[in-house]
Design a protein around this motif. Structure first.
Motif, PDB file in Angstrom:
ATOM      1  N   LYS A  65     -60.919  59.556 -25.790  1.00 46.17           N
ATOM      2  CA  LYS A  65     -62.145  59.206 -26.521  1.00 46.17           C
ATOM      3  C   LYS A  65     -63.388  59.342 -25.637  1.00 46.17           C
ATOM      4  N   PHE A  66     -63.204  59.218 -24.335  1.00 44.52           N
ATOM      5  CA  PHE A  66     -64.335  59.303 -23.402  1.00 44.52           C
ATOM      6  C   PHE A  66     -64.319  60.664 -22.701  1.00 44.52           C
ATOM      7  N   ILE A  67     -65.352  61.464 -22.928  1.00 43.48           N
ATOM      8  CA  ILE A  67     -65.450  62.776 -22.277  1.00 43.48           C
ATOM      9  C   ILE A  67     -66.545  62.694 -21.210  1.00 43.48           C
ATOM     10  N   VAL A  68     -66.136  62.845 -19.950  1.00 39.11           N
ATOM     11  CA  VAL A  68     -67.052  62.585 -18.830  1.00 39.11           C
ATOM     12  C   VAL A  68     -67.534  63.877 -18.170  1.00 39.11           C
ATOM     13  N   ALA A 101     -60.287  51.896 -14.037  1.00 35.07           N
ATOM     14  CA  ALA A 101     -58.821  51.970 -13.970  1.00 35.07           C
ATOM     15  C   ALA A 101     -58.197  51.402 -15.249  1.00 35.07           C
ATOM     16  N   LEU A 102     -58.773  50.308 -15.757  1.00 37.44           N
ATOM     17  CA  LEU A 102     -58.265  49.723 -17.014  1.00 37.44           C
ATOM     18  C   LEU A 102     -58.420  50.695 -18.180  1.00 37.44           C
ATOM     19  N   SER A 103     -59.484  51.508 -18.123  1.00 40.18           N
ATOM     20  CA  SER A 103     -59.783  52.447 -19.223  1.00 40.18           C
ATOM     21  C   SER A 103     -59.208  53.833 -18.963  1.00 40.18           C
ATOM     22  N   ALA A 104     -58.368  53.950 -17.956  1.00 46.00           N
ATOM     23  CA  ALA A 104     -57.917  55.283 -17.500  1.00 46.00           C
ATOM     24  C   ALA A 104     -57.421  56.182 -18.631  1.00 46.00           C
ATOM     25  N   SER A 105     -56.680  55.610 -19.579  1.00 43.98           N
ATOM     26  CA  SER A 105     -56.098  56.447 -20.633  1.00 43.98           C
ATOM     27  C   SER A 105     -57.150  56.978 -21.619  1.00 43.98           C
ATOM     28  N   GLU A 106     -58.339  56.423 -21.599  1.00 42.56           N
ATOM     29  CA  GLU A 106     -59.393  56.869 -22.531  1.00 42.56           C
ATOM     30  C   GLU A 106     -60.134  58.119 -22.047  1.00 42.56           C
TER      31      GLU A 106
END
Ligand SMILES: [Mg+2]
Length: 265
Positions: free
Chosen positions: A226-229, A217-222
């Motif tokens: 930058k993060f492709i899941v 949740a803290l990294s939601a904007s990534e």
């Protein structure tokens, strides 16, 4: 839809008759039977393919954005391999059909075959990135003993930058953070691609399930930036964390844990 359902039932029935329980597991265990069901999703669901295409479509948009900014340093993409560029679901199916979970020995026999297929959208994306001069680093927790089969598999499928220097295997630690930092010394890492949250940040390394969810949740904007899941319903730290990373639990003990964390009403 009805036809697909009938085919699915037929497949599961076929699996049931072929499954041979061992002394350590039985067909009823979620860890074996459940993996067959999730492997059906990975191997047969158009929705799985669509999720992968979606991930790589977003990756291309982000890459084009980065390329338009005239970066000062050379660009790199750091990608995981398993269930990110290569599809290992045949291994999971083979293990599950005999009531077994992941084992290092049989896993290495599978990777030595170098016959994993590609994850939908992966090859096209990495070829595109390479054509734009972006370096691809394959950052994986496969072992050094798997180097030959891994390179052979990537080369056979046509992945760019499939060379020793850009295949970063597991070292003494499973966390990918130190290896990411080495790459970041020379390159601007445009994005990270993976199916396991440890592929993106140390925030997710060996953390309890609640903390992983909190950090996600803290990294939601990534995510999608930058993060492709990529989706992986079959295995990952999402499962390991529920067992507190205790890999010695029996299938029955794992089942107890899984049932204890599920919500019903
Ligand atoms: Mg992976």
């Amino acid at each position: 839809m009805k036809k697909g359902f009938i085919i699915l039932i037929a497949f599961v029935t076929a699996c049931s008759t072929a499954r041979q329980p061992t002394s350590t597991s039985s067909p009823q265990h979620i860890t074996a039977n459940g993996k067959l069901f999730t492997a059906v999703f990975q191997q047969r669901a158009a929705e799985y393919n669509a999720l992968c295409f979606q991930a790589y479509n977003i990756a291309k948009i982000r890459l084009d954005e980065a390329l338009s900014k005239s970066p000062a340093r050379p660009l790199a993409i750091v990608t995981d391999i398993d269930e990110t560029v290569l599809d290992n679901s045949p291994y999971d199916v083979k293990q599950s059909l005999v009531g077994k979970d992941y084992e290092q020995k049989s896993w290495e026999q599978w990777t030595a075959l170098a016959k994993a297929d590609t994850i939908p959208g992966a090859l096209l994306f990495f070829k595109y990135a390479s054509s734009k001069g972006v370096k691809i680093f394959y950052l994986t927790n496969r072992a050094e003993t798997e180097r030959k089969g891994t390179l052979e598999n990537l080369i056979q499928k046509g992945f760019p930058d499939a060379v020793n220097e850009q295949l970063i295997l597991k070292t003494s630690v499973s966390s990918k953070e130190p290896r990411r930092q080495v790459i970041a010394e020379k390159y601007d890492i445009v994005m990270l691609v993976g199916d396991n949250l440890g592929d993106f940040s140390a925030l997710f390394d060996k953390k309890p399930a609640d903390e992983r969810n909190h950090n996600a949740a803290l990294s939601a904007s990534e995510f999608g930036r930058k993060f492709i899941v990529l989706p992986n319903p079959v295995y990952g730290d999402w499962e390991n964390t529920l067992y507190n990373y205790r890999y010695d639990l029996t299938p029955a003990q794992k089942d107890s844990v899984l049932k204890s964390v599920l919500k019903s009403y």
